[in-house]
Motif scaffolding. Sequence first.
Motif, PDB file in Angstrom:
ATOM      1  N   GLN A 113       0.638   9.451  -5.269  1.00  0.00           N
ATOM      2  CA  GLN A 113       0.857  10.794  -4.745  1.00  0.00           C
ATOM      3  C   GLN A 113       1.825  11.577  -5.633  1.00  0.00           C
ATOM      4  O   GLN A 113       1.619  12.766  -5.899  1.00  0.00           O
ATOM      5  N   ALA A 116      -7.414   2.624  -6.041  1.00  0.00           N
ATOM      6  CA  ALA A 116      -6.407   1.988  -5.195  1.00  0.00           C
ATOM      7  C   ALA A 116      -7.061   1.326  -3.992  1.00  0.00           C
ATOM      8  O   ALA A 116      -6.647   0.236  -3.566  1.00  0.00           O
ATOM      9  N   ALA A 139      -3.584  10.005   2.874  1.00  0.00           N
ATOM     10  CA  ALA A 139      -3.574   8.571   3.175  1.00  0.00           C
ATOM     11  C   ALA A 139      -2.198   8.129   3.668  1.00  0.00           C
ATOM     12  O   ALA A 139      -2.078   7.274   4.553  1.00  0.00           O
ATOM     13  N   LEU A 140      -1.158   8.736   3.108  1.00  0.00           N
ATOM     14  CA  LEU A 140       0.209   8.385   3.512  1.00  0.00           C
ATOM     15  C   LEU A 140       0.527   8.844   4.931  1.00  0.00           C
ATOM     16  O   LEU A 140       1.485   8.363   5.544  1.00  0.00           O
ATOM     17  N   MET A 181       0.828  -1.205   0.000  1.00  0.00           N
ATOM     18  CA  MET A 181       0.000   0.000   0.000  1.00  0.00           C
ATOM     19  C   MET A 181       0.865   1.258   0.000  1.00  0.00           C
ATOM     20  O   MET A 181       0.565   2.236  -0.695  1.00  0.00           O
ATOM     21  N   VAL A 188      -7.648   7.362  -5.935  1.00  0.00           N
ATOM     22  CA  VAL A 188      -7.683   6.900  -4.546  1.00  0.00           C
ATOM     23  C   VAL A 188      -8.736   5.808  -4.391  1.00  0.00           C
ATOM     24  O   VAL A 188      -8.494   4.781  -3.742  1.00  0.00           O
ATOM     25  N   MET A 218     -10.632   5.579   1.998  1.00  0.00           N
ATOM     26  CA  MET A 218     -10.320   5.578   0.572  1.00  0.00           C
ATOM     27  C   MET A 218     -11.547   5.242  -0.260  1.00  0.00           C
ATOM     28  O   MET A 218     -11.672   5.695  -1.407  1.00  0.00           O
ATOM     29  N   ALA A 236      -4.417  10.939  -1.676  1.00  0.00           N
ATOM     30  CA  ALA A 236      -3.267  10.040  -1.577  1.00  0.00           C
ATOM     31  C   ALA A 236      -2.256  10.582  -0.575  1.00  0.00           C
ATOM     32  O   ALA A 236      -1.668   9.828   0.217  1.00  0.00           O
ATOM     33  N   LEU A 266       0.634   3.961  -2.994  1.00  0.00           N
ATOM     34  CA  LEU A 266       0.154   5.293  -2.644  1.00  0.00           C
ATOM     35  C   LEU A 266       1.220   6.358  -2.899  1.00  0.00           C
ATOM     36  O   LEU A 266       0.904   7.476  -3.306  1.00  0.00           O
ATOM     37  N   ASN A 267       2.488   6.020  -2.675  1.00  0.00           N
ATOM     38  CA  ASN A 267       3.554   6.964  -2.984  1.00  0.00           C
ATOM     39  C   ASN A 267       3.629   7.234  -4.479  1.00  0.00           C
ATOM     40  O   ASN A 267       3.856   8.370  -4.896  1.00  0.00           O
TER      41      ASN A 267
END
Length: 373
Positions: free
Chosen positions: A140, A223, A286-287, A132, A220, A272, A283, A136-137
Amino acid sequence: MLKSFPNLDNFIFILFKLGQGGFGVFAKIFYMKVDYIKFQIFKSVYQAHRLEVGVVAAKVVNNDDFQAGEWDTAGILNNDPDQVSPFFVRSILYRKFEYYTVILMEFANLGSVQNLVEQRKTLPIPIVRTIMLQILNGIQYIHSKGIIHKDIKPSNILMHSPPGCGRVILKITDFGEAVIKQDNLNPPYVNVAGTDVYMPPEEIFAFGTGQFFADEKIDVWSAGIVFYQILTHTFPFKSTKIEDIKEFMSRQILERPDSIDNDILWNLIDRMLTFNPYFRVSANDALQHPFFTNEQATTEITDEQNELALKAQEAYQNGDLNVTQYETYPMFVFPLTEVQKIVGNVDPVQEDRDTKRIISEFQKSNEVKFDKN
């Protein structure tokens, strides 16, 4: 099986097919001369060899299907070096011919996340977290460049393990549906396109008009569905029929499955998969979620992740340009052994040796002279 076409001045030779994908046949080939492509299926992706760049992925599309926006997107993303973000597939060059266009891209040697999903095996939480985190990186970073991918799904997330390192890097690919934002105030009005099961509600309910206003929250949601699928081996709707997807989105109830017993993880998935994009997490936010940042996330890092990160740190400090800063952080480390537990004993080192041997043997036996043009 090796195939060659000596009757053509320009030829292609195929080792074996990797499988079927959204762009048609995926095949493993070395050296491509463009005159032969007109006999092939358009919208295909190959593993290829080009003298000055080595082994690459070659995407071949009919000129009628080629979207210039895909190359424009590549130009934006390629402005930064690999060390800034390794989590997407970089395009190297493209060339347009009479009937088709060839795009050369980075090659990923372990297939896609779809290979993991299809095995329907339960992954340890530290590995889920790493998967994840990497994805997500990547998302982003893409969003930071003003790009919306619009087709995030397991088959569009490739896995690559540089031979000998023992680590796996996830790379987002296929920017054929991507949208470049013109400004941050007005979301682009775009066509409905992508894969139904990964589309967010705002896109599903635009089927009637065929267009809708899009923002980064699309990726998002997609994902979130990918992560839900990895964790549960299914989707949050009754079936993949469009009617059942619409029913799920009309009810706006996301039920927590028994298989997700981690409260913090479920909270992130729930945020998400928020039906209203206005309230859906970005994103970037979320991180910053506790699933990645709290003390438990640190204590759950495995010994193998620590060991591989330490090796990456040593290589990074010694000037190895193939190692990025992310690989020096244990929580980002996705051990190759975890992939091997799921898909079998893949061996990037041996595959690399075999690839180089076959290229060398074929060049010598056929006296191939590689054209740099």
